[in-house]
Design a protein around this motif. Sequence first.
Motif, PDB file in Angstrom:
ATOM      1  N   ASP A  35       0.799  -2.775  10.074  1.00 23.15           N
ATOM      2  CA  ASP A  35       1.553  -3.663   8.844  1.00 23.15           C
ATOM      3  C   ASP A  35       3.071  -3.411   9.139  1.00 23.15           C
ATOM      4  OD1 ASP A  35      -0.878  -4.377   7.708  1.00 23.15           O
ATOM      5  OD2 ASP A  35      -0.903  -3.083   6.184  1.00 23.15           O
ATOM      6  N   ASN A  76       0.666  -1.209  -0.097  1.00 20.84           N
ATOM      7  CA  ASN A  76      -0.134  -0.008  -0.052  1.00 20.84           C
ATOM      8  C   ASN A  76       0.836   1.277  -0.141  1.00 20.84           C
ATOM      9  OD1 ASN A  76      -1.380   2.089   1.430  1.00 20.84           O
ATOM     10  ND2 ASN A  76      -3.200   0.723   1.268  1.00 20.84           N
ATOM     11  N   SER A 114       0.318   4.183   0.978  1.00 24.92           N
ATOM     12  CA  SER A 114       0.496   4.909   2.428  1.00 24.92           C
ATOM     13  C   SER A 114       1.139   4.109   3.453  1.00 24.92           C
ATOM     14  CB  SER A 114      -0.862   4.795   3.285  1.00 24.92           C
ATOM     15  OG  SER A 114      -1.881   5.502   2.243  1.00 24.92           O
ATOM     16  N   VAL A 115       1.423   2.838   3.465  1.00 28.62           N
ATOM     17  CA  VAL A 115       2.424   2.315   4.283  1.00 28.62           C
ATOM     18  C   VAL A 115       3.868   2.588   3.728  1.00 28.62           C
ATOM     19  CG1 VAL A 115       3.260  -0.258   4.702  1.00 28.62           C
ATOM     20  CG2 VAL A 115       0.715   0.138   4.632  1.00 28.62           C
ATOM     21  N   ASN A 132      -5.844   5.322   8.776  1.00 28.63           N
ATOM     22  CA  ASN A 132      -5.155   4.904   7.558  1.00 28.63           C
ATOM     23  C   ASN A 132      -3.709   4.747   8.205  1.00 28.63           C
ATOM     24  OD1 ASN A 132      -4.042   4.017   5.166  1.00 28.63           O
ATOM     25  ND2 ASN A 132      -4.043   6.002   4.315  1.00 28.63           N
ATOM     26  N   THR A 162      -3.549   1.490  10.801  1.00 32.92           N
ATOM     27  CA  THR A 162      -3.450   0.375   9.971  1.00 32.92           C
ATOM     28  C   THR A 162      -2.145   0.206   9.416  1.00 32.92           C
ATOM     29  OG1 THR A 162      -5.895   0.624   9.598  1.00 32.92           O
ATOM     30  CG2 THR A 162      -4.718  -1.131   8.229  1.00 32.92           C
ATOM     31  N   SER A 163      -1.599   1.374   8.727  1.00 33.59           N
ATOM     32  CA  SER A 163      -0.467   1.174   8.009  1.00 33.59           C
ATOM     33  C   SER A 163       0.939   0.784   8.906  1.00 33.59           C
ATOM     34  CB  SER A 163      -0.030   2.554   7.168  1.00 33.59           C
ATOM     35  OG  SER A 163      -0.960   2.554   6.327  1.00 33.59           O
TER      36      SER A 163
END
Length: 197
Positions: free
Chosen positions: A76, A37, A39-40, A69, A72-73
């Motif tokens: 990960d 992703n 964003s990640v 967001n 969540t990132s």
Amino acid sequence: MTEISETNPAVSAASFSPAMERFILHWGDMGGSWGVNRSVAQIHALLLVQERPLHAEEIAGLLGMARSNVSTSLKDLVAWDLVRRVPIRGDRRDHFEAEGDVWEMVFRIIEMRKAREIDPAKSVLSHCLDEARGDPQTNEIAVKRLSDIKELMDVLDGWYGQVKSTPKETLLPLIRMGSKAVDLLKLFLKKKEGKGG
């Protein structure tokens, strides 16, 4: 996701130098091409170039991303061992910093990609090859080519294991040798052929 840009009011002009902004955007694009992703990847890039750990609200503000967001990132990135939580005295929020050793970071990214892409492909290939060898309708050329692909993947996988287990202090000079290492290998193989013949 709102990207870093001159028109993004959530990001002040003083937040990043132009070079750092380009790096963060480019790392995000690269992450997208790796199946990660954007964003990640941008959060990872931001943390890579920071002098201190940041909390999620800071990251959200600097990158103009939604707080959910960012959370969540970060989960990960922590799961992949590319980012770690860092306690800050007097602050109850979680702060995060990126792995500072670039060598470790690269190997962790390679390991993640290998687990997600190469290992499943090897497994499917082995299964297909086993079926093809036992199927009289599969032609010999197909079996040979599948076998060649599997052999190459096994060799590369073994090579990766050897590289991963070699200390950086030993491996880095070898990598820096570049074509000189290839020339030495050619010389060694030529001498070996001469002794064998």
